[in-house]
Write a protein that holds these residues in place. Sequence first.
Motif, short mmCIF file in Angstrom:
data_model
loop_
_atom_site.label_atom_id
_atom_site.label_comp_id
_atom_site.label_asym_id
_atom_site.label_seq_id
_atom_site.Cartn_x
_atom_site.Cartn_y
_atom_site.Cartn_z
N ASP A 30 96.55 -40.46 97.28
CA ASP A 30 96.09 -40.47 95.89
C ASP A 30 95.17 -41.82 95.67
OD1 ASP A 30 96.03 -40.60 93.15
OD2 ASP A 30 98.01 -39.80 92.99
N ARG A 33 96.73 -44.58 93.60
CA ARG A 33 98.01 -45.29 93.85
C ARG A 33 97.72 -46.68 94.39
NH1 ARG A 33 102.23 -43.01 91.56
NH2 ARG A 33 102.60 -40.64 91.87
N PRO A 67 85.16 -29.45 91.02
CA PRO A 67 85.50 -28.56 92.25
C PRO A 67 84.37 -27.79 92.89
CG PRO A 67 87.36 -28.56 90.67
CD PRO A 67 85.87 -29.25 90.15
N ARG A 71 81.89 -25.03 88.25
CA ARG A 71 82.68 -26.08 87.24
C ARG A 71 81.99 -27.10 86.68
NH1 ARG A 71 87.67 -24.00 85.62
NH2 ARG A 71 88.09 -23.25 87.68
N ALA A 107 80.58 -17.37 76.62
CA ALA A 107 81.99 -17.77 76.20
C ALA A 107 81.60 -18.52 74.69
CB ALA A 107 82.59 -19.00 77.14
N PRO A 220 93.14 -29.00 78.83
CA PRO A 220 94.10 -29.76 78.94
C PRO A 220 93.80 -31.19 79.63
CG PRO A 220 94.90 -27.85 79.74
CD PRO A 220 93.45 -27.59 79.61
N ALA A 221 94.21 -32.22 79.04
CA ALA A 221 93.78 -33.48 79.29
C ALA A 221 94.20 -33.77 80.87
CB ALA A 221 94.60 -34.64 78.54
N GLY A 231 92.64 -32.61 88.15
CA GLY A 231 93.10 -32.06 89.55
C GLY A 231 92.85 -33.16 90.74
N SER B 8 103.26 -37.42 96.25
CA SER B 8 101.77 -37.64 95.60
C SER B 8 101.17 -36.62 96.34
CB SER B 8 101.64 -39.12 95.69
OG SER B 8 102.04 -39.86 94.68
N PRO B 67 90.99 -24.50 92.71
CA PRO B 67 90.57 -25.90 93.17
C PRO B 67 91.50 -26.69 93.31
CG PRO B 67 89.06 -25.00 91.57
CD PRO B 67 90.27 -24.13 91.57
N SER B 68 92.84 -26.85 92.78
CA SER B 68 93.83 -27.66 92.76
C SER B 68 95.19 -27.10 92.09
CB SER B 68 93.32 -29.06 92.04
OG SER B 68 93.16 -28.49 90.76
N THR B 70 96.83 -28.57 90.01
CA THR B 70 96.50 -28.97 88.40
C THR B 70 95.91 -27.77 87.70
OG1 THR B 70 96.79 -31.18 88.46
CG2 THR B 70 95.30 -30.22 86.79
N ARG B 71 94.57 -27.18 88.59
CA ARG B 71 94.05 -26.14 87.93
C ARG B 71 94.79 -24.94 87.99
NH1 ARG B 71 89.49 -26.98 85.08
NH2 ARG B 71 88.56 -28.71 86.41
N HIS B 74 96.77 -25.11 84.86
CA HIS B 74 96.05 -24.83 83.59
C HIS B 74 95.59 -23.59 83.40
CE1 HIS B 74 94.72 -29.48 83.42
NE2 HIS B 74 96.18 -29.43 83.38
N HIS B 103 100.39 -31.32 79.82
CA HIS B 103 99.09 -31.50 79.23
C HIS B 103 98.52 -29.94 78.78
CE1 HIS B 103 98.13 -35.29 81.56
NE2 HIS B 103 98.67 -35.65 80.26
N ALA B 104 98.81 -28.89 79.54
CA ALA B 104 98.43 -27.65 79.19
C ALA B 104 99.18 -27.20 78.01
CB ALA B 104 99.03 -26.60 80.23
N ALA B 107 97.61 -28.82 74.97
CA ALA B 107 96.49 -28.18 74.48
C ALA B 107 96.70 -26.95 73.75
CB ALA B 107 95.61 -27.94 75.68
N GLY B 219 88.16 -19.08 79.22
CA GLY B 219 86.84 -19.75 79.82
C GLY B 219 86.11 -18.70 80.09
N ALA B 229 89.53 -17.55 89.41
CA ALA B 229 89.33 -18.90 89.36
C ALA B 229 87.72 -19.15 89.89
CB ALA B 229 90.09 -19.38 90.81
#
Lengths: 459, 459
Positions: A30, A33, A67, A71, A107, A220-221, A231, B8, B67-68, B70-71, B74, B103-104, B107, B219, B229
């Motif tokens: 990461d 870090r 990504p 995107r 969209a 989302p943030a 991500g 992590s 792609p992650s 996090t994605r 979300h 975060h989601a 939002a 989206g 995705a």
Amino acid sequence: MPYFDAASSAPLHPVARQALLAALDEGWADPGRLYREGRRARLLLDAAREAAAEAVGCRPDELVFTPSGTRAVHTGVAGALAGRRRAGRRLVVSAVEHSSVLHAAAAHEADGGTVTEVPVDRAGRVAPEAYAAALRDDTALACLQSANHEVGTEQPVAEVAAACREAGVPLLVDAAQSLAWGPVAGDWSLVTASAHKWGGPAGVGLLAVRKGVRFAPQGPADERESGRAGGFENIPAIVAAAASLRAVRAEAAAEAGRLRELVERIRVRVPELVPDVEVAGDPVRRLPHLVTFSCLYVDGEALLHELDREGFSVSSGSSCTSSTLTPSHVLRAMGVLSEGNVRVSLPPGTAEADVDRFLQVLPGAVAGVRERLGAPAPAAAGGGEASLVVDAVGRRCPIPVIELAKVFGDVPLGGTVTVLADDEAARLDIPAWCQMRGQEYVGERPADRGTAYLVRRTS
Amino acid sequence: MPYFDAASSAPLHPVARQALLAALDEGWADPGRLYREGRRARLLLDAAREAAAEAVGCRPDELVFTPSGTRAVHTGVAGALAGRRRAGRRLVVSAVEHSSVLHAAAAHEADGGTVTEVPVDRAGRVAPEAYAAALRDDTALACLQSANHEVGTEQPVAEVAAACREAGVPLLVDAAQSLAWGPVAGDWSLVTASAHKWGGPAGVGLLAVRKGVRFAPQGPADERESGRAGGFENIPAIVAAAASLRAVRAEAAAEAGRLRELVERIRVRVPELVPDVEVAGDPVRRLPHLVTFSCLYVDGEALLHELDREGFSVSSGSSCTSSTLTPSHVLRAMGVLSEGNVRVSLPPGTAEADVDRFLQVLPGAVAGVRERLGAPAPAAAGGGEASLVVDAVGRRCPIPVIELAKVFGDVPLGGTVTVLADDEAARLDIPAWCQMRGQEYVGERPADRGTAYLVRRTS
């Protein structure tokens, strides 16, 4: 086995492969870090950003990695529109943008925004004046590709960027097809691109946003990539993307010259070798490596299979090769023939001999498909009925045009043929056939079954 | 050099590396194309999806690659909320979810939705009854992590899933920290995960959506990955992710047992070796490889640097290590000490000797930081003033607690100390200090400068 579809995805560049391997060992941690593995990852990420920014022609802090190119476009369009919400909700795009731009526009429209599409000429190019005229007080954002992904036509980006600057509208340039060859010209505000188009790995897009451009990331943030691409960062792929961009740029001038000649050979020879072919796109202001042509009376998917059997990988904008069974929106916007469409896009290093073999193989492949479809021989002078109706309802491209051509010789000069068809491609291909044949396309009207297309014999 | 921050990002598994290399050559083309390179890419993608689906415990057509992680979260949260819009706009989450979920949720709230946060106990665990009570008629979606990423506590997912099923509410389980060890228990509706947490490459997340769960992707449209995705598929990374998930699962039972014992050793030995330490999280119902503890009177960032110098890479939820200078929301929700916080998460294959060396190094590292900060010696019996005020405004964690402890011995039994502080961590750490020391935390009130925290001496 020659792969001629670089515009879809280019094979991994050797430099990308090497950089990816090295970064797998050094760049998995990461970068947020503070321990040594994190610091190493951060160093790699920073160096990749600097290299990519230099190639794009922007500052490192103006560029984030996304990504994918898709995107990058979605994020860029949504963020720029939201950042300019006060100015208005109008989005201007060209009619021949990549689907990622058009989907972002759709969209925006679904969300209550307005979209203005600037048309293109028969070569697929927007007129700078027409683009400038589309910019209004409530225009929040304008989008224009650097060059078209299906026909290779270069857009007048610098002129349009100047018009946008004058109107106070930011311009987003989708440079997916051109970034390998050079930076985007002119005073752009946002640029997007995709690494796997230049021989980088999948999983990396670029989004550059000039300082001073209002930008409000949507969704989302997430603190990563300046809050613009959430991500965990894919550092090995990012390192490989940046390294390969430098590498292809170092070879770009020489390779562009070489491929431009090979493409010119295809542009000239195909109409000589194959009857009833239309080459699409601007012959001069074009990408060096890409050419598209369409063959009358040919089923695009069958031709692709034929060429695949011969070892050639190409793509097509014909309706039969799309999941929606509609012809490519690019060919539609240009008003050119869509049946039997073939896009050839040469990856760097393409051998001259492979292009020559393609030219050897193509005529037989087209003839074979035409024969199986029962395509007509050149029409003889007709002396039959003054008005004929051909029923091609339920038949798919290229059959309606083949049926038209089969009977056309039977009507006298001044006579008409009405084609009944419900295939979307007919709307594009029947007028295109008339243009290629020098016959008059009278127009279309709704019929009980499908649509009636009227053609008058004038020669 | 021992890397103890697997939570992590885990180092790339050898199987992932091997699979990635092979797939770079075979999987770079567009899997949507019909030519041989495209067909090869499609085969790889299909095989990876089958392998990943088997490990998740779902059908291949229920799983997409994002792609992650996090994605995946979300997309999963937004799609499930939109799919259930008719039911209502309430989202239920636990207070200790990963930031991607929170975060989601933020939002969703910004978009006019409602969010209910289910609290956790001091071990970081939700009570299934409390979670069930939070489900209401207008609840569109519930989210619960399989296990916490900061303290390792396992959540009662199967019980909560049963309650959700009863209430007709879909449950999304963020399995990022646990999928390496086994599939998610119970009758879940959506599962998300992230490959680089199990030794796969960066750039790959999973989103599984059970058939029958209403899901409306948000989206711009994109046909790839079932429309869930967008963007060109990152097939080499996907292949590597699936292969490494199989590989870590094959080793999971044995490795979990081994790491569980090493973590147990840390849990037991750290409080013996280091004075004034609080170990966080459930001691039994926990991830096998993860443990978190906090050290009174210690600056978390200084301790991380100290450990990094000794060759140990760990992370921290202390305020001084976060960009926002607030303590981790997980520690806050649990109400445990946040200063001097260290999270140890052991990657598979961690050597016993490295854990032992960590236990040797830690006491000196903590003592060094405490000495530099002037941390107090154990308090002697006080006989001074009945009420003291300590001004720590403008000072950061752990200074307010250190200043409190320094004077605490000076007040008699029944006397009070008021700490003036404006650091967010004080709100968590002063009550936590009282609990560890057996003193009475009276409460806080706004002061002219910062907040006044009142503590009464009871022993």
